[in-house]
Design a protein around this motif. Structure first.
Motif, PDB file in Angstrom:
ATOM      1  N   LYS A 151       0.836  -1.205   0.000  1.00  0.00           N
ATOM      2  CA  LYS A 151       0.000   0.000   0.000  1.00  0.00           C
ATOM      3  C   LYS A 151       0.871   1.255   0.000  1.00  0.00           C
ATOM      4  CE  LYS A 151      -3.879  -2.190   2.441  1.00  0.00           C
ATOM      5  NZ  LYS A 151      -4.919  -2.066   1.416  1.00  0.00           N
ATOM      6  N   ASN A 152       2.133   1.109   0.394  1.00  0.00           N
ATOM      7  CA  ASN A 152       3.123   2.168   0.217  1.00  0.00           C
ATOM      8  C   ASN A 152       4.052   1.713  -0.908  1.00  0.00           C
ATOM      9  OD1 ASN A 152       5.325   3.890   0.275  1.00  0.00           O
ATOM     10  ND2 ASN A 152       5.364   4.058   2.504  1.00  0.00           N
ATOM     11  N   PRO A 153       3.678   1.972  -2.161  1.00  0.00           N
ATOM     12  CA  PRO A 153       4.419   1.378  -3.282  1.00  0.00           C
ATOM     13  C   PRO A 153       5.829   1.911  -3.451  1.00  0.00           C
ATOM     14  CG  PRO A 153       2.688   2.848  -4.088  1.00  0.00           C
ATOM     15  CD  PRO A 153       2.488   2.717  -2.611  1.00  0.00           C
ATOM     16  N   ARG A 154       6.109   3.133  -3.009  1.00  0.00           N
ATOM     17  CA  ARG A 154       7.462   3.658  -3.164  1.00  0.00           C
ATOM     18  C   ARG A 154       8.469   2.758  -2.450  1.00  0.00           C
ATOM     19  NH1 ARG A 154      11.072   6.856  -0.426  1.00  0.00           N
ATOM     20  NH2 ARG A 154       9.640   7.046   1.349  1.00  0.00           N
ATOM     21  N   LEU A 155       8.095   2.264  -1.278  1.00  0.00           N
ATOM     22  CA  LEU A 155       9.000   1.430  -0.493  1.00  0.00           C
ATOM     23  C   LEU A 155       8.844  -0.061  -0.773  1.00  0.00           C
ATOM     24  CD1 LEU A 155       8.894   3.086   3.054  1.00  0.00           C
ATOM     25  CD2 LEU A 155      10.603   3.387   1.249  1.00  0.00           C
ATOM     26  N   TRP A 156       7.608  -0.511  -1.028  1.00  0.00           N
ATOM     27  CA  TRP A 156       7.347  -1.939  -0.908  1.00  0.00           C
ATOM     28  C   TRP A 156       6.706  -2.596  -2.121  1.00  0.00           C
ATOM     29  CZ3 TRP A 156      10.309  -3.291   2.761  1.00  0.00           C
ATOM     30  CH2 TRP A 156      10.448  -2.512   3.913  1.00  0.00           C
ATOM     31  N   ARG A 157       6.694  -1.935  -3.273  1.00  0.00           N
ATOM     32  CA  ARG A 157       6.050  -2.556  -4.443  1.00  0.00           C
ATOM     33  C   ARG A 157       6.738  -3.849  -4.870  1.00  0.00           C
ATOM     34  NH1 ARG A 157       8.794   1.964  -6.197  1.00  0.00           N
ATOM     35  NH2 ARG A 157      10.291   1.709  -7.908  1.00  0.00           N
ATOM     36  N   ASP A 158       8.028  -3.988  -4.556  1.00  0.00           N
ATOM     37  CA  ASP A 158       8.736  -5.200  -4.975  1.00  0.00           C
ATOM     38  C   ASP A 158       8.285  -6.442  -4.205  1.00  0.00           C
ATOM     39  OD1 ASP A 158      10.146  -3.908  -6.940  1.00  0.00           O
ATOM     40  OD2 ASP A 158      11.953  -3.622  -5.742  1.00  0.00           O
ATOM     41  N   LEU A 159       7.527  -6.262  -3.124  1.00  0.00           N
ATOM     42  CA  LEU A 159       6.946  -7.433  -2.466  1.00  0.00           C
ATOM     43  C   LEU A 159       6.091  -8.229  -3.453  1.00  0.00           C
ATOM     44  CD1 LEU A 159       5.832  -5.842   0.929  1.00  0.00           C
ATOM     45  CD2 LEU A 159       7.505  -7.688   0.671  1.00  0.00           C
ATOM     46  N   LEU A 160       5.482  -7.528  -4.407  1.00  0.00           N
ATOM     47  CA  LEU A 160       4.593  -8.176  -5.373  1.00  0.00           C
ATOM     48  C   LEU A 160       5.348  -8.870  -6.506  1.00  0.00           C
ATOM     49  CD1 LEU A 160       1.802  -5.460  -5.487  1.00  0.00           C
ATOM     50  CD2 LEU A 160       1.535  -7.807  -4.696  1.00  0.00           C
ATOM     51  N   THR A 161       6.663  -8.962  -6.376  1.00  0.00           N
ATOM     52  CA  THR A 161       7.455  -9.775  -7.310  1.00  0.00           C
ATOM     53  C   THR A 161       7.854 -11.107  -6.685  1.00  0.00           C
ATOM     54  OG1 THR A 161       9.616  -8.911  -6.589  1.00  0.00           O
ATOM     55  CG2 THR A 161       8.419  -7.639  -8.262  1.00  0.00           C
ATOM     56  N   ILE A 162       7.492 -11.313  -5.412  1.00  0.00           N
ATOM     57  CA  ILE A 162       7.978 -12.473  -4.654  1.00  0.00           C
ATOM     58  C   ILE A 162       6.832 -13.447  -4.404  1.00  0.00           C
ATOM     59  CG2 ILE A 162       9.076 -13.220  -2.514  1.00  0.00           C
ATOM     60  CD1 ILE A 162      10.224 -10.340  -2.305  1.00  0.00           C
ATOM     61  N   GLU A 163       7.066 -14.712  -4.675  1.00  0.00           N
ATOM     62  CA  GLU A 163       6.071 -15.757  -4.398  1.00  0.00           C
ATOM     63  C   GLU A 163       5.987 -15.985  -2.891  1.00  0.00           C
ATOM     64  OE1 GLU A 163       4.107 -17.299  -6.443  1.00  0.00           O
ATOM     65  OE2 GLU A 163       4.919 -16.721  -8.405  1.00  0.00           O
TER      66      GLU A 163
ATOM     67  N   GLU B 184       1.782   1.534   6.574  1.00  0.00           N
ATOM     68  CA  GLU B 184       1.553   2.804   5.888  1.00  0.00           C
ATOM     69  C   GLU B 184       0.738   2.591   4.616  1.00  0.00           C
ATOM     70  OE1 GLU B 184       5.676   5.016   7.329  1.00  0.00           O
ATOM     71  OE2 GLU B 184       5.439   4.398   5.245  1.00  0.00           O
ATOM     72  N   ARG B 185      -0.189   3.506   4.371  1.00  0.00           N
ATOM     73  CA  ARG B 185      -1.032   3.474   3.169  1.00  0.00           C
ATOM     74  C   ARG B 185      -0.879   4.811   2.443  1.00  0.00           C
ATOM     75  NH1 ARG B 185      -6.414   4.859   1.458  1.00  0.00           N
ATOM     76  NH2 ARG B 185      -7.480   3.181   0.284  1.00  0.00           N
ATOM     77  N   SER B 186      -0.176   4.799   1.313  1.00  0.00           N
ATOM     78  CA  SER B 186      -0.018   6.032   0.537  1.00  0.00           C
ATOM     79  C   SER B 186      -1.381   6.502   0.025  1.00  0.00           C
ATOM     80  CB  SER B 186       0.921   5.795  -0.648  1.00  0.00           C
ATOM     81  OG  SER B 186       2.206   5.443  -0.206  1.00  0.00           O
ATOM     82  N   VAL B 187      -1.580   7.815  -0.018  1.00  0.00           N
ATOM     83  CA  VAL B 187      -2.839   8.363  -0.520  1.00  0.00           C
ATOM     84  C   VAL B 187      -2.971   7.973  -1.996  1.00  0.00           C
ATOM     85  CG1 VAL B 187      -4.144  10.477  -0.969  1.00  0.00           C
ATOM     86  CG2 VAL B 187      -2.769  10.255   1.131  1.00  0.00           C
ATOM     87  N   PRO B 188      -3.977   7.153  -2.343  1.00  0.00           N
ATOM     88  CA  PRO B 188      -4.037   6.589  -3.705  1.00  0.00           C
ATOM     89  C   PRO B 188      -4.068   7.636  -4.811  1.00  0.00           C
ATOM     90  CG  PRO B 188      -5.562   5.462  -2.248  1.00  0.00           C
ATOM     91  CD  PRO B 188      -5.064   6.640  -1.494  1.00  0.00           C
ATOM     92  N   GLU B 189      -4.835   8.702  -4.588  1.00  0.00           N
ATOM     93  CA  GLU B 189      -4.941   9.733  -5.623  1.00  0.00           C
ATOM     94  C   GLU B 189      -3.598  10.398  -5.905  1.00  0.00           C
ATOM     95  OE1 GLU B 189      -8.884   9.015  -3.814  1.00  0.00           O
ATOM     96  OE2 GLU B 189      -6.884   9.422  -3.012  1.00  0.00           O
TER      97      GLU B 189
END
Length: 253
Positions: free
Chosen positions: A49-61, A92-97
């Motif tokens: 939800k904080n993609p700047r820091l943690w979007r790479d979690l979605l590359t891991i099985e 943390e949840r980045s403001v989506p907009e």
């Protein structure tokens, strides 16, 4: 209606896996969000939800997680894989907009949430132990999107419910119960406000900003005291445990 897909996510914010059947308890599907990644520097739970820091979690099985040293290298921060949340664990949840407007690399404002307001203690759910979405909602979002389709797994549901209705039928399920098969009963709590996660790359799936933008334009639903929010799917708690299977009939009461 029937269960089209059952999915669990062994590690919070990592990729999930489809299962043919699962025990369902007050803690959700067996093995769902059993572990999470702890950011050692902040003490917070890592969340895409904080993609700047943690979007790479979605590359891991989530079913095949490397050790802590390799995980830290992959994510670029000192992290630890944990199976019990710290007291008062936050994420943390980045403001989506702002993510839509400024991009996933930008440092945008965020809110801080506490885990599991509608889940048993000691779990890693953001809110409730079950998230479900209908095929009608997925098809409607896709039809309204420039690509002409959207993948259900972008919304990270536990159950995808096959429905024949048009539009966003689960908006009307809030406050009602769903019986899944012969045993499981789910109490639908609230519509699911969407964050930036559906827009991110999920494994081999590339980015799709319209997975959120379309929802924001076409399905804003009141959520508690937050006013109308872009929603897709609903959160539920388990009113009666049991075993759920792909293909199980689903009845609304």
């Amino acid at each position: 209606m029937h269960v089209e897909t059952l999915r669990r996510y062994p590690v919070k914010s990592m990729l999930g896996e489809e299962v043919a059947a699962s025990e369902v308890t007050e803690r959700g599907l067996a093995g769902d969000r059993a572990r999470a990644v702890l950011d050692v520097a902040t003490g917070k739970i890592a969340s895409a939800k904080n993609p700047r820091l943690w979007r790479d979690l979605l590359t891991i099985e989530g079913a095949r997680v490397p050790g802590n040293a390799e995980l830290s290298r992959l994510l670029g921060r000192d992290v630890r894989l944990i199976d019990v949340p710290p007291e008062g664990a936050e994420f943390e949840r980045s403001v989506p907009e702002r993510v839509l407007a400024e991009g996933i690399e930008a440092e945008v404002p965020h809110t801080v949430g506490t885990l599991g307001a509608a889940a048993p203690g000691g779990t890693f759910f953001d809110f409730a132990p079950i998230h479900l979405i209908s095929t009608s909602t997925v098809e409607r979002i896709g039809a309204l999107s420039p690509r002409g389709h959207v993948e259900a797994l972008r919304y990270r549901p536990n159950l995808v419910i096959a429905t024949a209705h048009q539009g966003f039928p689960e908006n009307a399920w809030v406050g009602r119960e769903l019986q899944v098969g012969d045993e499981v009963v789910l109490e639908v709590i609230v519509a699911s406000p969407r964050c930036a996660v559906p827009t991110l790359a999920h494994g081999p799936l590339g980015r799709d900003v319209d997975a959120l933008r379309t929802v924001a334009r076409h399905n804003r639903v009141p959520v508690f005291d937050m006013g109308p929010q872009p929603c897709a799917g609903v959160y539920a708690r388990v009113a009666r445990p049991g075993r759920a299977r792909k293909g199980d009939p689903v009845r609304l009461s």
